[in-house]
Design an enzyme around this catalytic site. Structure first.
Site, PDB file in Angstrom:
ATOM      1  N   GLU A  88       2.364   0.168  -4.072  1.00  0.00           N
ATOM      2  CA  GLU A  88       2.942   0.239  -5.440  1.00  0.00           C
ATOM      3  C   GLU A  88       4.467   0.376  -5.390  1.00  0.00           C
ATOM      4  O   GLU A  88       5.064   1.018  -6.245  1.00  0.00           O
ATOM      5  CB  GLU A  88       2.341   1.399  -6.252  1.00  0.00           C
TER       6      GLU A  88
HETATM    7  C1  FAD Z   1      -3.455  -1.070   2.546  1.00  0.00           C
HETATM    8  C2  FAD Z   1      -2.544  -1.833   1.679  1.00  0.00           C
HETATM    9  C3  FAD Z   1      -2.975  -2.251   0.434  1.00  0.00           C
HETATM   10  C4  FAD Z   1      -2.126  -2.974  -0.395  1.00  0.00           C
HETATM   11  N1  FAD Z   1      -2.594  -3.381  -1.598  1.00  0.00           N
HETATM   12  C5  FAD Z   1      -1.807  -4.160  -2.378  1.00  0.00           C
HETATM   13  C6  FAD Z   1      -2.296  -4.683  -3.606  1.00  0.00           C
HETATM   14  O1  FAD Z   1      -3.434  -4.408  -3.982  1.00  0.00           O
HETATM   15  N2  FAD Z   1      -1.467  -5.446  -4.356  1.00  0.00           N
HETATM   16  C7  FAD Z   1      -0.205  -5.755  -3.951  1.00  0.00           C
HETATM   17  O2  FAD Z   1       0.501  -6.464  -4.658  1.00  0.00           O
HETATM   18  N3  FAD Z   1       0.284  -5.265  -2.792  1.00  0.00           N
HETATM   19  C8  FAD Z   1      -0.483  -4.495  -1.998  1.00  0.00           C
HETATM   20  N4  FAD Z   1       0.009  -4.013  -0.809  1.00  0.00           N
HETATM   21  C9  FAD Z   1       1.379  -4.360  -0.421  1.00  0.00           C
HETATM   22  C10 FAD Z   1       2.325  -3.186  -0.581  1.00  0.00           C
HETATM   23  O3  FAD Z   1       2.638  -3.007  -1.939  1.00  0.00           O
HETATM   24  C11 FAD Z   1       3.562  -3.444   0.293  1.00  0.00           C
HETATM   25  O4  FAD Z   1       3.168  -3.298   1.627  1.00  0.00           O
HETATM   26  C12 FAD Z   1       4.687  -2.471  -0.039  1.00  0.00           C
HETATM   27  O5  FAD Z   1       5.192  -2.713  -1.333  1.00  0.00           O
HETATM   28  C13 FAD Z   1       5.850  -2.559   0.960  1.00  0.00           C
HETATM   29  O6  FAD Z   1       6.237  -3.878   1.154  1.00  0.00           O
HETATM   30  P1  FAD Z   1       6.316  -4.445   2.634  1.00  0.00           P
HETATM   31  O7  FAD Z   1       5.046  -4.135   3.344  1.00  0.00           O
HETATM   32  O8  FAD Z   1       6.728  -5.868   2.531  1.00  0.00           O
HETATM   33  O9  FAD Z   1       7.442  -3.583   3.325  1.00  0.00           O
HETATM   34  P2  FAD Z   1       8.937  -3.969   3.514  1.00  0.00           P
HETATM   35  O10 FAD Z   1       9.503  -4.483   2.225  1.00  0.00           O
HETATM   36  O11 FAD Z   1       9.102  -4.816   4.734  1.00  0.00           O
HETATM   37  O12 FAD Z   1       9.555  -2.532   3.771  1.00  0.00           O
HETATM   38  C14 FAD Z   1       9.767  -1.963   5.065  1.00  0.00           C
HETATM   39  C15 FAD Z   1      10.693  -0.767   4.933  1.00  0.00           C
HETATM   40  O13 FAD Z   1      11.969  -1.215   4.472  1.00  0.00           O
HETATM   41  C16 FAD Z   1      12.294  -0.568   3.258  1.00  0.00           C
HETATM   42  N5  FAD Z   1      12.962  -1.539   2.394  1.00  0.00           N
HETATM   43  C17 FAD Z   1      12.522  -2.745   2.004  1.00  0.00           C
HETATM   44  N6  FAD Z   1      13.403  -3.308   1.186  1.00  0.00           N
HETATM   45  C18 FAD Z   1      14.421  -2.454   1.040  1.00  0.00           C
HETATM   46  C19 FAD Z   1      15.635  -2.444   0.302  1.00  0.00           C
HETATM   47  N7  FAD Z   1      15.983  -3.442  -0.492  1.00  0.00           N
HETATM   48  N8  FAD Z   1      16.425  -1.381   0.403  1.00  0.00           N
HETATM   49  C20 FAD Z   1      16.087  -0.302   1.156  1.00  0.00           C
HETATM   50  N9  FAD Z   1      14.969  -0.248   1.872  1.00  0.00           N
HETATM   51  C21 FAD Z   1      14.129  -1.306   1.813  1.00  0.00           C
HETATM   52  C22 FAD Z   1      10.978  -0.067   2.676  1.00  0.00           C
HETATM   53  O14 FAD Z   1      11.157   1.053   1.825  1.00  0.00           O
HETATM   54  C23 FAD Z   1      10.216   0.251   3.922  1.00  0.00           C
HETATM   55  O15 FAD Z   1      10.555   1.564   4.364  1.00  0.00           O
HETATM   56  C24 FAD Z   1      -0.823  -3.293   0.035  1.00  0.00           C
HETATM   57  C25 FAD Z   1      -0.388  -2.844   1.278  1.00  0.00           C
HETATM   58  C26 FAD Z   1      -1.223  -2.125   2.098  1.00  0.00           C
HETATM   59  C27 FAD Z   1      -0.704  -1.689   3.435  1.00  0.00           C
END
Ligand code: FAD
Length: 379
Positions: free
Chosen positions: A188
């Site tokens: 989220e």
């Molecule tokens: C078990 C599971 C269930 C999920 N279910 C859903 C779902 O039902 N629907 C859905 O839409 N998504 C879902 N997700 C996706 C989830 O919302 C994302 O994994 C999450 O929003 C983080 O995005 P990312 O994995 O791309 O991390 P990244 O964006 O790669 O983030 C990695 C790190 O970098 C930081 N970061 C990223 N961008 C920035 C920035 N601009 N400035 C500062 N820091 C930053 C983040 O805070 C984090 O610490 C799910 C994920 C998991 C693991």
């Protein structure tokens, strides 16, 4: 569709990649008008965020119940570990953080419900009313997501600790709780992204003229140059001193955010560390205020004696919020101010984060003892 992913926790919930290639969606299945999808998706995130916060609090209560029961059963040195002050401290901290987070969620949830009804009363269609109301409380939704998930992480971590070596055993309940909890700070929108959203949305509203941030911020900047107002002792009523503390915490947040906006202007978004600090200040003020308001209301309904422990929780939470606001404020100020400006702002921060001392240890013991006697979370 890919194979299910191997995850750290929430193994009852399948996560896998799915691909949509040349998918045709029948016109009658459109959720809204064409081109409106992004708005709907973003608003779904708002409701998802406040619900995540509440779900995290439900999980936290379960973990705390397990911790209380275990601490009553487990004996060391011929004594139930629940009788040790270090364990009481943990149980009380878990409880008051849960209570505070739940309270703030109730507040935001009720505000959203009320606004939906208001909009509908003005003739707005149900879906539209929900969308609009959630949009207006998007900041609170982000706050509740961050706070609830961090309370849960705190609670599971301390839960493992209360179980000692058994906390590390996959045969005891803390193992699953610890692994399941961790995702909540990630999905989220990660807590970093949500913190930035809190500040970003506040600034955007200020720029649109919907929220007066700079007016009060400038008044606070002027106030720190003047002689402190020690107030009068004549005011009567509940939580007079505490409400003054809260008012000052808001001033501290305004002072720091106002100065940061003035310093960085359009490049503030590059100063993420400061955004995190400002978000932490806003989150703590919102939650501390919520819990104080709830207890004030409860005292009005049930009388002070009936909710004496809730009062203690509100007061301990307020003390902790003061410390957090002070730490976050100091971290922000020292990262962008220098010389006289730095000294002036640090003095202002000190003035705005003053609170009369109380015996926090005794308060926590009272909270813990009541739960230990009932063998469960009782609030
Ligand atoms: C078990 C599971 C269930 C999920 N279910 C859903 C779902 O039902 N629907 C859905 O839409 N998504 C879902 N997700 C996706 C989830 O919302 C994302 O994994 C999450 O929003 C983080 O995005 P990312 O994995 O791309 O991390 P990244 O964006 O790669 O983030 C990695 C790190 O970098 C930081 N970061 C990223 N961008 C920035 C920035 N601009 N400035 C500062 N820091 C930053 C983040 O805070 C984090 O610490 C799910 C994920 C998991 C693991």
């Amino acid at each position: 569709m890919n194979e299910p992913e191997h995850k750290m926790g929430i193994k009852g919930s399948d996560t896998r990649q799915i691909f949509f290639n040349d998918v045709k969606v029948p016109v009658e299945n459109l959720l809204s008008e064409r081109g409106n999808g992004f708005k709907i998706a973003v608003n779904i995130l708002n409701i998802g965020r406040i619900k995540l916060g509440i779900a995290a609090i439900g999980g936290s209560k379960e973990v705390l119940n397990n911790a209380i029961r275990y601490s009553n059963e487990r004996k060391q040195f011929k004594t139930a570990i629940s009788q040790f002050g270090a364990i009481k401290h943990k149980l009380a901290e878990m409880a008051l953080k849960i209570y505070a987070s739940e309270t703030a969620s109730y507040r935001a949830g009720q505000n959203i419900d009320d606004l939906i009804e208001d909009f509908k009363g003005q003739g707005m269609e149900d879906g539209q009313a929900k969308l609009k109301a959630l949009e207006q409380f998007a900041i609170e939704c982000a706050i509740m997501k961050v706070h609830g998930s961090e309370v849960l992480d705190y609670v599971v971590d301390e839960g493992v600790q209360v179980y000692g070596g058994m906390g590390y055993s996959a045969d005891a309940p803390m193992d699953r709780s610890y692994r399941d909890a961790r995702i909540n700070r990630i999905f989220e929108g990660t807590n970093e992204i949500n913190r930035m959203l809190v500040v970003d949305m506040m600034l955007k509203r200020a720029m649109k003229g919907e929220l007066d941030l700079m007016g009060p911020a400038m008044a606070v900047a002027k106030e720190i140059m003047s002689i402190p107002d020690f107030g009068s002792d004549e005011e009567e009523g509940l939580f007079i001193a505490e409400k003054k503390v809260l008012k000052n915490l808001k001033k501290a947040a305004l002072m720091v955010s106002g100065a940061a906006v003035q310093k960085f202007m359009m490049t503030l978004s590059n100063e993420q560390e400061i955004l995190m600090n400002v978000a932490d200040m806003a989150i703590e003020v919102y939650v501390a205020e919520s819990v104080l308001l709830r207890v004030e209301k409860l005292i009005g309904i049930k009388g002070e004696e009936a909710v004496a422990l809730q009062k203690q929780m509100a007061l301990v939470y307020l003390h902790e919020a003061v410390e957090k606001v002070n730490n976050a404020g100091r971290a922000a100020i020292t990262s962008f101010a220098e010389g006289d400006e730095l000294r002036g702002m640090l003095m202002g921060l000190k003035r705005f984060t003053k609170i009369d001392p109380m015996n926090l240890k005794d308060a926590r013991r009272q909270i813990a003892d009541a739960m230990i006697a009932e063998n469960k979370y009782i609030f």
